[in-house]
Design a protein around this motif. Structure first.
Motif, PDB file in Angstrom:
ATOM      1  N   LYS A  49       0.796  -1.231   0.058  1.00 10.83           N
ATOM      2  CA  LYS A  49       0.003  -0.101   0.232  1.00 10.83           C
ATOM      3  C   LYS A  49       0.739   1.300  -0.001  1.00 10.83           C
ATOM      4  O   LYS A  49       1.614   1.410  -0.887  1.00 10.83           O
ATOM      5  CB  LYS A  49      -0.896   0.053   1.306  1.00 10.83           C
ATOM      6  CG  LYS A  49      -1.932   0.926   1.075  1.00 10.83           C
ATOM      7  CD  LYS A  49      -3.075   0.962   2.023  1.00 10.83           C
ATOM      8  CE  LYS A  49      -4.123   1.917   1.828  1.00 10.83           C
ATOM      9  NZ  LYS A  49      -5.174   2.055   2.968  1.00 10.83           N
ATOM     10  N   PRO A  62      -2.133  -3.760  -2.423  1.00 13.26           N
ATOM     11  CA  PRO A  62      -1.122  -3.763  -3.337  1.00 13.26           C
ATOM     12  C   PRO A  62       0.212  -3.860  -2.877  1.00 13.26           C
ATOM     13  O   PRO A  62       0.520  -3.557  -1.931  1.00 13.26           O
ATOM     14  CB  PRO A  62      -1.168  -2.410  -4.194  1.00 13.26           C
ATOM     15  CG  PRO A  62      -1.779  -1.501  -3.080  1.00 13.26           C
ATOM     16  CD  PRO A  62      -2.500  -2.501  -2.199  1.00 13.26           C
ATOM     17  N   GLU A  66      -3.978 -10.750  -1.630  1.00 13.00           N
ATOM     18  CA  GLU A  66      -4.883 -11.126  -0.495  1.00 13.00           C
ATOM     19  C   GLU A  66      -4.235 -11.789   0.725  1.00 13.00           C
ATOM     20  O   GLU A  66      -3.688 -12.803   0.654  1.00 13.00           O
ATOM     21  CB  GLU A  66      -6.080 -12.123  -0.974  1.00 13.00           C
ATOM     22  CG  GLU A  66      -7.154 -12.395   0.032  1.00 13.00           C
ATOM     23  CD  GLU A  66      -8.123 -13.485  -0.343  1.00 13.00           C
ATOM     24  OE1 GLU A  66      -9.196 -12.853  -0.726  1.00 13.00           O
ATOM     25  OE2 GLU A  66      -7.917 -14.790  -0.300  1.00 13.00           O
ATOM     26  N   GLN A 109      -1.937  -7.105  -6.766  1.00 12.51           N
ATOM     27  CA  GLN A 109      -2.731  -7.005  -5.829  1.00 12.51           C
ATOM     28  C   GLN A 109      -2.750  -8.583  -5.013  1.00 12.51           C
ATOM     29  O   GLN A 109      -2.757  -9.471  -5.708  1.00 12.51           O
ATOM     30  CB  GLN A 109      -4.311  -6.706  -6.272  1.00 12.51           C
ATOM     31  CG  GLN A 109      -4.492  -5.712  -7.040  1.00 12.51           C
ATOM     32  CD  GLN A 109      -4.375  -4.113  -6.104  1.00 12.51           C
ATOM     33  OE1 GLN A 109      -4.884  -4.354  -4.693  1.00 12.51           O
ATOM     34  NE2 GLN A 109      -3.723  -2.971  -6.382  1.00 12.51           N
ATOM     35  N   ILE A 115      -7.300  -7.282   0.786  1.00 11.94           N
ATOM     36  CA  ILE A 115      -6.435  -7.313  -0.466  1.00 11.94           C
ATOM     37  C   ILE A 115      -5.737  -5.977  -0.524  1.00 11.94           C
ATOM     38  O   ILE A 115      -6.221  -4.829  -0.632  1.00 11.94           O
ATOM     39  CB  ILE A 115      -7.270  -7.414  -1.719  1.00 11.94           C
ATOM     40  CG1 ILE A 115      -8.161  -8.885  -1.659  1.00 11.94           C
ATOM     41  CG2 ILE A 115      -6.686  -7.174  -2.946  1.00 11.94           C
ATOM     42  CD1 ILE A 115      -9.172  -8.998  -2.846  1.00 11.94           C
TER      43      ILE A 115
END
Length: 209
Positions: A88, A145, A156, A154, A143
């Protein structure tokens, strides 16, 4: 069984059965053998090789490791491969690259430090089994990035609320997604980019120790 002094096995066959090609009449067997020998003789004399259709191939995205890669590594070692990646908006250290894991794991302390909240999690319906064979129930999944070099995917994560020396665990699913090859011995992760280049992420041994 004998007929005219010959056994059935001695008699001429009614036909020759080949895979796919069917039955060849006995009268044509000698003719075909002669043709085959003639073709082999011509091939030897003229050095004619059977025609083989070759597809043009290009070596692309070749990922290799060499002894030169070990120059930056403190040897000997038996370290796991831990890297730092952008998840993120945060650079997360102590990420374990585990090719034997089946899911990506985020530990709750790292989850909270990323300013995420429990309401951001989706529910899970199954447990995970760790090294001690005891089931562990994630508190949810999310999820996010993950950026390695110039490649972003991406991912999970299943979030676990248990103590750990790692912040995240990335498994073979993520490695396959970025087409990466990890070398624990060389302590490096290499992967191709959409632009056709090879990028790498090295482990920080000082951080790991």
């Amino acid at each position: 069984m004998r007929a005219n002094g010959l056994t059935v096995l001695d008699a001429a066959p009614q036909g020759i059965i080949n895979v796919i090609h069917g039955i060849i009449e006995p009268a044509r067997v000698c003719e075909q053998r002669w043709m085959i020998k003639k073709a082999e003789h011509v091939r030897e004399v003229l050095s004619i090789q059977p025609a083989v259709k070759k597809r043009k191939t290009e070596e692309k995205d070749v990922l290799t490791f060499s002894s030169k890669d070990l120059e930056r590594i403190q040897m000997p070692h038996n370290d796991a491969l831990m890297v730092t990646l952008r998840v993120k908006y945060f650079d997360i250290k102590r990420i374990l690259v585990d090719q034997g894991s089946s899911v990506e794991i985020m530990y709750y302390d790292a989850f909270r430090q990323m300013k995420l909240e429990d309401k951001d999690l989706a529910p899970v319906t199954s447990s995970l089994v760790g090294f001690n064979s005891q089931p562990k129930w994630p508190i949810g999944k999310i999820i996010l990035p993950v950026k390695a070099g110039s490649v972003t995917k991406q991912v999970e994560f299943w979030v676990l609320k248990v103590p750990s020396t790692y912040n995240l665990i990335l498994d073979r699913g993520w490695l396959h997604a970025i087409q990466a090859v990890a070398s624990i011995h060389h302590q490096v992760l290499r992967f191709p980019t959409p632009a056709g280049q090879i990028e790498e992420v090295w482990k920080d041994q000082v951080m790991a120790k």
